[in-house]
Scaffold this motif. Sequence first.
Motif, PDB file in Angstrom:
ATOM      1  N   LEU A 318      63.672 -28.718   1.498  1.00 39.03           N
ATOM      2  CA  LEU A 318      63.325 -27.702   2.235  1.00 39.03           C
ATOM      3  C   LEU A 318      64.359 -26.443   2.353  1.00 39.03           C
ATOM      4  O   LEU A 318      65.306 -26.659   1.909  1.00 39.03           O
ATOM      5  N   PHE A 319      63.645 -25.319   2.638  1.00 39.09           N
ATOM      6  CA  PHE A 319      64.588 -24.206   2.688  1.00 39.09           C
ATOM      7  C   PHE A 319      64.466 -23.411   3.951  1.00 39.09           C
ATOM      8  O   PHE A 319      63.367 -23.456   4.760  1.00 39.09           O
ATOM      9  N   PHE A 320      65.584 -23.037   4.597  1.00 36.65           N
ATOM     10  CA  PHE A 320      65.624 -22.238   5.686  1.00 36.65           C
ATOM     11  C   PHE A 320      65.071 -20.996   5.766  1.00 36.65           C
ATOM     12  O   PHE A 320      65.350 -19.947   4.701  1.00 36.65           O
ATOM     13  N   ASP A 321      63.968 -20.824   6.529  1.00 36.03           N
ATOM     14  CA  ASP A 321      63.468 -19.536   6.630  1.00 36.03           C
ATOM     15  C   ASP A 321      64.030 -18.530   7.478  1.00 36.03           C
ATOM     16  O   ASP A 321      63.756 -18.789   8.692  1.00 36.03           O
ATOM     17  N   HIS A 322      64.688 -17.392   7.118  1.00 37.14           N
ATOM     18  CA  HIS A 322      65.605 -16.849   8.042  1.00 37.14           C
ATOM     19  C   HIS A 322      64.685 -16.011   9.134  1.00 37.14           C
ATOM     20  O   HIS A 322      65.212 -15.485   9.946  1.00 37.14           O
ATOM     21  N   ARG A 323      63.185 -15.717   8.657  1.00 34.90           N
ATOM     22  CA  ARG A 323      62.384 -15.050   9.619  1.00 34.90           C
ATOM     23  C   ARG A 323      61.960 -15.914  10.712  1.00 34.90           C
ATOM     24  O   ARG A 323      61.926 -15.487  11.909  1.00 34.90           O
ATOM     25  N   SER A 324      61.767 -17.200  10.647  1.00 37.12           N
ATOM     26  CA  SER A 324      60.991 -17.934  11.668  1.00 37.12           C
ATOM     27  C   SER A 324      62.165 -18.899  12.296  1.00 37.12           C
ATOM     28  O   SER A 324      61.949 -19.565  13.525  1.00 37.12           O
ATOM     29  N   GLY A 325      63.374 -18.918  11.452  1.00 41.86           N
ATOM     30  CA  GLY A 325      64.303 -19.884  12.032  1.00 41.86           C
ATOM     31  C   GLY A 325      64.052 -21.579  11.796  1.00 41.86           C
ATOM     32  O   GLY A 325      64.753 -22.210  12.150  1.00 41.86           O
ATOM     33  N   GLU A 326      63.036 -21.866  10.979  1.00 42.81           N
ATOM     34  CA  GLU A 326      62.665 -23.102  10.625  1.00 42.81           C
ATOM     35  C   GLU A 326      62.892 -23.676   9.267  1.00 42.81           C
ATOM     36  O   GLU A 326      62.745 -22.481   8.329  1.00 42.81           O
ATOM     37  N   TYR A 327      62.630 -24.735   8.956  1.00 41.10           N
ATOM     38  CA  TYR A 327      62.773 -25.027   7.678  1.00 41.10           C
ATOM     39  C   TYR A 327      61.332 -25.128   6.889  1.00 41.10           C
ATOM     40  O   TYR A 327      60.258 -25.535   7.801  1.00 41.10           O
ATOM     41  N   LEU A 328      61.035 -24.864   5.814  1.00 39.56           N
ATOM     42  CA  LEU A 328      59.639 -24.806   5.065  1.00 39.56           C
ATOM     43  C   LEU A 328      59.873 -25.639   3.771  1.00 39.56           C
ATOM     44  O   LEU A 328      60.935 -25.470   3.245  1.00 39.56           O
ATOM     45  N   PRO A 329      58.832 -26.232   3.588  1.00 38.99           N
ATOM     46  CA  PRO A 329      58.911 -26.717   2.125  1.00 38.99           C
ATOM     47  C   PRO A 329      59.119 -25.917   0.886  1.00 38.99           C
ATOM     48  O   PRO A 329      58.428 -24.709   0.821  1.00 38.99           O
ATOM     49  N   ALA A 330      59.863 -26.493   0.037  1.00 40.64           N
ATOM     50  CA  ALA A 330      60.163 -25.553  -1.125  1.00 40.64           C
ATOM     51  C   ALA A 330      58.944 -25.144  -1.766  1.00 40.64           C
ATOM     52  O   ALA A 330      58.235 -26.286  -2.343  1.00 40.64           O
ATOM     53  N   ARG A 331      58.811 -23.999  -2.584  1.00 40.27           N
ATOM     54  CA  ARG A 331      57.730 -23.578  -3.369  1.00 40.27           C
ATOM     55  C   ARG A 331      58.245 -23.354  -4.795  1.00 40.27           C
ATOM     56  O   ARG A 331      57.024 -23.151  -5.597  1.00 40.27           O
TER      57      ARG A 331
END
Length: 796
Positions: A318-331
């Motif tokens: 997962l990577f940290f999405d700095h815009r939402s502050g949440e972790y998202l699956p790596a693409r």
Amino acid sequence: MDERIERVAVLGSGVMGATIAAQLANAGLRVLLLDIVPKEATAEERAAGLGLADRAVRDRLATAARAGLERLKPAPLYLPAYAARIEVGNLEDDLPRLRECDWVVEVVLENLEVKRALLARLAPHLRPDVVLSTNTSGLSVNALAEALPEPLRPRLLVTHFFNPPRYMRLVEIVSSRFTDPAVAARMAELIRVRLGKGIVTAKDTPNFVANRIGVFSLCNAVHHMVELGLTVEEVDAVAGPATARPKSAAFRTADLVGLDTLAHVARNSYELLPGDEQRAAFLLPGFVGGMIQRGLLGNKTQGGFFRKTKGEEGSQVLFFDHRSGEYLPARRPRFASVEAAKGIDDPGKRLRAVLAGSDPAATFAWRNLRDTLLYAFNRIPEIADDVVNVDAAMRWGFGWELGPFEMMDAIGVAELVRRAEADGVKVPAALYGVPSFYSEEGGKRRFVDLAHGGGWLDVPRPPDHLDLTVLEKAGAVVERNAGASVLDLGDGVFCLEFHTKMNAIGNDVLAMVHKALRRAETEGRGLVIANQGPAFSAGANLMLVAMAIAEGAYDEIALTVRAFQKAMMAVKYARVPVVAAPHGLALGGGCEVCLHATAMNPLAETYMGLVELGVGLLPAGGGTKELALRAVRLAEQYETDVSPFLFKHFTTIATAKVSASADELRGMGLLRPGDGVTLSPDRLVHDAKARVLALAANHRPGEPATDLRAPGRSVAASLASQLWNMRMGGFITEYEEKLGRTVAGVITGGDVPAGTAITEQWLLDLEREAFLRLCGEKKTLERIQHMLKKGKPLRN
């Protein structure tokens, strides 16, 4: 005054102090590791009747740190047994013991007042000829020196090791205005030669060289990511090998360093550098502080900019999405500019390929590199006197393939200026008119002396640094084909250098083996086999083997194996000594080259093994034969049963064991008595050449063995029984049992009674026949194809 350093005290047993102690122990130095006395006994200690008066309690921190070295990953010790070279104690009871020490290294909390207070406490216990150093990553050595009595101030300097000390080559040496230049020079030489480190001479400025530029580049990357609307994953896709930087790129590097550490260094830079033209870059966006508050510090907290999770369907990144502050699956983002750079080995050409693109990755790469390179240019002579030290700091400390000034040469200084001007970015006046920062003249590498008017100076090179690239440009190449070269090292010693991808061994390399030997035998005194690629050799060209199997070209495979065996026997029985100097990966055929040399002089960081079973084959370039022969000779030497020696060597092949250091090769039976180990990469070829010259005077060529006594089918049956037990226990697959039986049949000399007279050639023939049989197995082809596609073994 005795100038030798053999006894070192390390003060502070945290991760950095303990791992510095480990590297000192790796180098054969005796170490005294001290830490503070705990404030109270633990419950377990009290239950055992121990209190603060007991040494077991008082030495607890250092004792635990030494014990923890065996559990740390990556391993800080070459061998676990080297922990015995480290004594432990505490900073109250054992300060008098500092008088025994030639060098005292302070590695306590990165706080100026804490360090100053400790130095003042140490002073009465130090010999007047001691060397005293601090491992600070950026505190002022002048401010630290002022805490010492005047007679000791000339003995103090910074020796800034990078973490982890065993694997990171950089050590920054910083002198105060009081430091005796002779002390600094002596320590630089000791750390370079004895500890194998690359020395960068820095000035007493905040964060010195590598962290000053490296942290600026990371902070700058964060800002450009936000401005361009990219994700951390998209940035890392281009900020790594595509632009001549490490696989950890930008944000994975931050996770390795620790976000708290990164923020601390950035904050210090901002506060301590009021005149820095890029001071604002060190102010990180608010989301980074938010991550730190949430405990998302990187690898040490199992989550930072990236996080790896395990679920029922396996692991997920997962990577940290700095815009939402949440972790998202790596693409796994793909960019045309990055794809254009794939397959380009030369880092400069790779960098230019990316910067020629027009997609968001290329835009980010240009902006980040533009700012970083201009920033580095402006730091001379502030942080270091020359471009050589700055480039070395970034290569050795941050894993860049090219330093900032080497990058500018790769891009073209005029092109960098043109594009920066087009962006409206201020270009330093001194950069105009600089044609390049490096040049080659008369076989020597030169650099522009920015600190003294822009003239040209030779890149400093110690006399024991034999650089094959420099020698090639000076005309030392006497033979060359597409796969290898022969160089004249002087004094009658030649060098065989591989230069294929990963230095894989193919027909060109094998042909050059014979040419190199002829040259050395007719015109010289011996041969070194060495190179300066990322790996000594990853073995035979597996792709060619797979293609030949797919085409059913078994006669061609047989010819290639026979040619490999012939070349190895030529090495082994050359009329002059042959010394192999492996480094990095020395696998399969690369290991077999070393096994047949007269002697081996590996770099300490050598990862060697006969790994063929991982792809469904067995060592057939003489590797299986050589281990069989060594087992038989050891049994003859000690007049004992061959089985224990043979079982050990069989296990080395059957488990595809790879050494975790050169020192481990002794226990594996691959390094022989008398073989040396070099810690400094710069000295590797020099030391191998010296070994050739030492052997040349009394070299006695041998003859292929004809008097061997085969261990025979009874030992093979014993090995087969062990394999069956392992398969029944679920430890190996059915096919792995078959592979093991095949190796057992060869290493024991074939289906013959014990004691049957066999020859070295007999073992080579068994090897070759077994290799060809395995090439015909479907599961072997599956293993080879899986390795080529996935880069890891298939257990079918």
